[in-house]
Design an enzyme around this catalytic site. Structure first.
Site, PDB file in Angstrom:
ATOM      1  N   ASP A   1      -5.938  60.435  15.986  1.00 33.30           N
ATOM      2  CA  ASP A   1      -5.204  60.578  17.250  1.00 33.30           C
ATOM      3  C   ASP A   1      -5.471  61.933  17.882  1.00 33.30           C
ATOM      4  O   ASP A   1      -5.107  62.170  19.025  1.00 33.30           O
ATOM      5  CB  ASP A   1      -3.697  60.423  17.011  1.00 33.30           C
ATOM      6  CG  ASP A   1      -3.280  58.965  17.038  1.00 33.30           C
ATOM      7  OD1 ASP A   1      -4.100  58.125  17.431  1.00 33.30           O
ATOM      8  OD2 ASP A   1      -2.125  58.673  16.661  1.00 33.30           O
TER       9      ASP A   1
ATOM     10  N   ASP B   1      -3.926  48.130  15.423  1.00 35.60           N
ATOM     11  CA  ASP B   1      -3.284  49.374  15.011  1.00 35.60           C
ATOM     12  C   ASP B   1      -2.304  49.130  13.850  1.00 35.60           C
ATOM     13  O   ASP B   1      -1.911  47.991  13.573  1.00 35.60           O
ATOM     14  CB  ASP B   1      -2.533  49.946  16.229  1.00 35.60           C
ATOM     15  CG  ASP B   1      -2.296  51.445  16.141  1.00 35.60           C
ATOM     16  OD1 ASP B   1      -2.560  52.039  15.083  1.00 35.60           O
ATOM     17  OD2 ASP B   1      -1.824  52.012  17.144  1.00 35.60           O
TER      18      ASP B   1
HETATM   19  C1  DGJ Z   1      -1.419  55.053  17.477  1.00 36.18           C
HETATM   20  C2  DGJ Z   1      -2.853  55.047  17.919  1.00 36.18           C
HETATM   21  O1  DGJ Z   1      -3.615  55.832  17.084  1.00 36.18           O
HETATM   22  C3  DGJ Z   1      -2.913  55.509  19.372  1.00 36.18           C
HETATM   23  O2  DGJ Z   1      -4.247  55.577  19.795  1.00 36.18           O
HETATM   24  C4  DGJ Z   1      -2.130  54.573  20.222  1.00 36.18           C
HETATM   25  O3  DGJ Z   1      -2.719  53.309  20.225  1.00 36.18           O
HETATM   26  C5  DGJ Z   1      -0.686  54.485  19.727  1.00 36.18           C
HETATM   27  N1  DGJ Z   1      -0.643  54.171  18.330  1.00 36.18           N
HETATM   28  C6  DGJ Z   1       0.087  53.463  20.492  1.00 36.18           C
HETATM   29  O4  DGJ Z   1       1.344  53.295  19.998  1.00 36.18           O
END
Ligand code: DGJ
Length: 723
Positions: free
Chosen positions: A542, A472
């Site tokens: 997200d 991420d």
């Molecule tokens: C952003 C990601 O897109 C989410 O799926 C998740 O992993 C969060 N970060 C966790 O902090």
């Protein structure tokens, strides 16, 4: 068969793979653009007429004709008064360049680009055209690659300083395509967090237009892609040109329509906030760009990009293999979990036929919220008393695979790493360090930082015996500064950051060849071909709402196939939009991507568990078609009412079709959905229909749709040809 033909008499080069042709010709030593489009059998003299009468002398006269000519590597101000793709500053402060043909070579395959991800060259041939500015000794290698199996032309440029003094590169884009006219619509992907890659179309007008970003990542706000749609271009028919860049940082994609109505298309590294010192003997390579011409509308363009990705971009064990069905605990627990809770989620998921349990954010340091511990990749024993190893053993004992979330490029101010190395983050001297999501960005240009990132993540992956990684990255870069870079190289930082990241990605993915890697950037904030070279899938957004995902995945499919798009079934009301959609709709939409779950399975009723088991069986039975088949967009959600798409196996014997209505209807004449890409002479058995249907009928008349009752009703059709 790939042909790269040089005609010394005409001074022309003709590249062709039997379906597309690319033509350029020399005039006074300058490479001029002639043609890119449907294959041509031969190059006739009058095709090169724009060069007629141009001699070496013409170009040395005061009024050079370059301003009116279509070029392959234009430079501003030396005859051409338009912005060029290349700009340098010589040691004396001047910037003139007169790049002329020096030599050319034809290579089998395609050379790898130093330090950069790029498409694999198997089955391809490359023209390398070298230009030289005699005054400074600067040379430019222009690379053009065509493949047998993919209708995409790859282009890149390497600059080499063979002179005696240092040169500052202030702009180096990856290609220029000068078109004769501008009767076209420009398509780009613009967006924001949770609204990534919205389909954005407008007519070309005089002046500059395009897209780009200065955020240090390819970003949620835009995407390194654009297309030109010529009159009459639809999904299925007409001509268009598509452009995409293999780069994960700031970029520029621009179309300039000049005084004569000619369109200059250019794409590459963002020149804003960029320069690069080129010492004598040094060279610098721009990222690879991909150009595709389609005579089968936007669908043809997308299938060319998908073929490029499947055959030449994604690599490793999972590039063309089945992928596990995963469950991720993020939306089920956020930071609030312990080992027992995780294992009960995993066990329940296993009972429903899910293969892989992914532990998301919050397992390390003392991270109970997003304001601490990034950089401290040590297990939080309060939550996981036996550490990652024990959790992983228990998950494996359930017969599942184990996956882990990491965000390696970041550091929290509240972390042992930051306290020990406050200069390891990006910062501008003693100025305030602006945080994003309470975090700072590690300086990936530094070898010591890269070594720390690699070893700490490697140790965590080994400790956790992981089978899958979610990499991420949750903020953009600002207030640029590095403690180690000298001032005269500080403007190299945005590019050096991404090059540093690529080094680490190369090392970590090579160290774990059996692990499935998924990239993520606060959703789809780095959804680009550069990342895809290391990790064959990326978290698309997200926003897990089914209708929003229809929009996002539909437009993402312009470049990327379903196998690249991370997509999960999540809880309702949806955590981002508050909307409620049926489980079958959420599943149908997730089947437009890599398919997984992101919710607490312990909340499922027995009936829902049965449904999930059946869905998982369906995904496994159809994954090959869903992931790697020919993808076809059928109904655009940007019209507002419905969305539909389908995938067809290469032999056209199997097809999976999904249709989603946004709203419920009553008292309307049932609609028909026209399919594409089937065999007209084949008969297909379709689930839910009593009789077999002809491929011709399904494409010409369509498949009948049920009237939707309630919002967000999905229908899926699975077609199999009757032998
Ligand atoms: C952003 C990601 O897109 C989410 O799926 C998740 O992993 C969060 N970060 C966790 O902090």
């Amino acid at each position: 068969m790939i042909r790269i033909e040089y005609s010394p008499k005409e001074g022309s080069f003709h590249l062709s793979n039997g379906r597309v042709s690319y033509l350029l010709a020399l005039a006074g030593g300058h490479p001029l653009h002639v043609y890119f489009g449907r294959v041509l059998r031969a190059v006739r003299e009058d095709m090169l007429s724009r060069r007629a009468g141009l001699t070496e002398e013409t170009f040395t006269l005061h009024e050079s004709p370059l301003d009116r000519l279509p070029q392959e590597c234009p430079v501003f101000g030396c005859g051409d008064m338009r912005e060029g793709m290349l700009q340098v500053r010589h040691a004396d402060g001047t910037e003139a360049l007169d790049l002329k043909y020096l030599r050319h070579t034809v290579l089998d395959g395609k050379p790898a680009l130093p330090g950069l991800p790029s498409a694999r060259g198997e089955g391809g041939r490359t023209l390398c055209l070298t230009l030289r500015d005699d005054e400074s000794g600067l040379e430019a290698d222009l690379y053009y690659t065509l493949w047998e199996d993919t209708d995409v032309l790859a282009r890149s440029v390497t600059l080499r300083n063979t002179g005696k003094t240092r040169v500052t590169v202030e702009k180096l884009l990856s290609f220029c395509l000068d078109l004769e006219g501008h009767d076209a619509r420009l398509l780009t992907l613009q967006g924001a967090w949770a609204r990534e890659r919205e389909w954005t179309e407008r007519p070309l007008v005089m002046g500059d237009q395009g897209t780009g970003t200065v955020r240090g990542a390819s970003s949620q706000q835009t995407s390194p892609f654009m297309a030109l749609l010529f009159p009459g271009c639809t999904e299925e028919m007409g001509e268009c040109l598509g452009f995409a860049l293999c780069w994960s940082g700031s970029f520029l994609a621009n179309v300039h329509v000049d005084q004569f109505g000619a369109a200059r298309v250019m794409m590459g590294l963002q020149p804003f906030d960029f320069s690069w010192l080129l010492e004598p003997g040094a060279s610098f390579t721009a990222p690879e760009a991909y150009l595709t011409w389609s005579g089968e509308g936007l669908g043809g363009m997308s299938r060319a990009f998908h073929s490029l990705i499947h055959r030449h971009i994604t690599r490793g064990a999972f590039a063309s293999a089945p992928r596990p069905i995963l469950i991720n605990n993020w939306e089920a627990t956020y930071f609030n979990f312990d080992q027992q809770k995780l294992l009960s989620i995993a066990e329940c998921a296993r009972d429903c036929g899910i293969d892989l349990f992914v532990l998301d954010d919050g397992w390390f340091g003392h991270r109970d919220s997003d304001n601490s511990s990034l950089g401290d990749w040590t297990d939080d024993l309060r939550k996981l008393p036996g550490g990652l190893g024990a959790l992983s053993d228990s998950v494996h004992a359930l017969g599942m695979k184990f996956g882990l979330w990491v965000e390696p490029e970041m550091v929290s101010p509240d972390s042992a790493l930051y306290r020990a190395h406050p200069d390891w983050c990006i910062h501008a001297g003693d100025r305030i360090r602006i945080e994003g999501r309470h975090q700072l960005v590690l300086d990936m240009t530094r070898p010591d930082v890269r070594e720390y990132v690699f070893t700490s993540i490697r140790d965590a992956l080994e400790r956790g015996k992981v089978d899958y990684v979610k990499w991420d990255m949750n903020r953009n870069i600002n207030m640029i500064g590095s403690a180690l870079l000298p001032p005269e190289r500080m403007r190299e930082f945005p590019v050096r950051y991404i090059l540093g990241l690529y080094r680490v990605l190369e090392k970590i993915t090579s160290a774990f060849p059996k692990v499935l890697f998924e990239s993520c950037a606060g959703g789809g904030g780095r959804f680009d071909l550069g990342m895809m070279c290391y990790m064959p899938q990326a978290w698309t957004s997200d926003d897990t709402d089914a209708w929003m995902r229809c929009r996002i995945q539909y437009s993402t499919s312009l470049v990327f196939p379903p196998s690249c798009m991370g997509a999960h079934v999540s809880a309702v009301p949806n955590h981002q939009t508050g909307c409620v959609s049926p489980l079958l709709t959420r599943a149908a939409v997730a089947m437009g991507g890599t398919y997984g779950y992101e919710m607490d399975p312990r909340t499922w009723t027995e009936e829902e568990k049965e449904t999930v088991r059946a869905l998982n069986r369906q995904v496994r039975a159809w994954q090959e078609v869903l992931f790697y088949g020919d993808f076809r967009r059928l109904v655009s959600p940007y019209g507002g009412e419905a969305c539909a798409w389908m995938s067809v196996s290469p032999d056209r014997k199997r097809a999976a079709v999904t249709h989603v209505f946004k709203d419920g209807h009553v008292n309307r004449i049932p609609s028909l959905l026209r399919l594409t890409g089937l065999r007209p002479d084949a008969d297909y058995r379709v689930n839910g229909l009593e009789t077999v249907c002809g491929g011709d009928e399904l494409m010409a008349r369509g498949i009948p749709l049920r009237e939707p009752s309630g919002n967000f009703g999905a229908q899926q059709f699975f077609l199999e040809a009757v032998e």
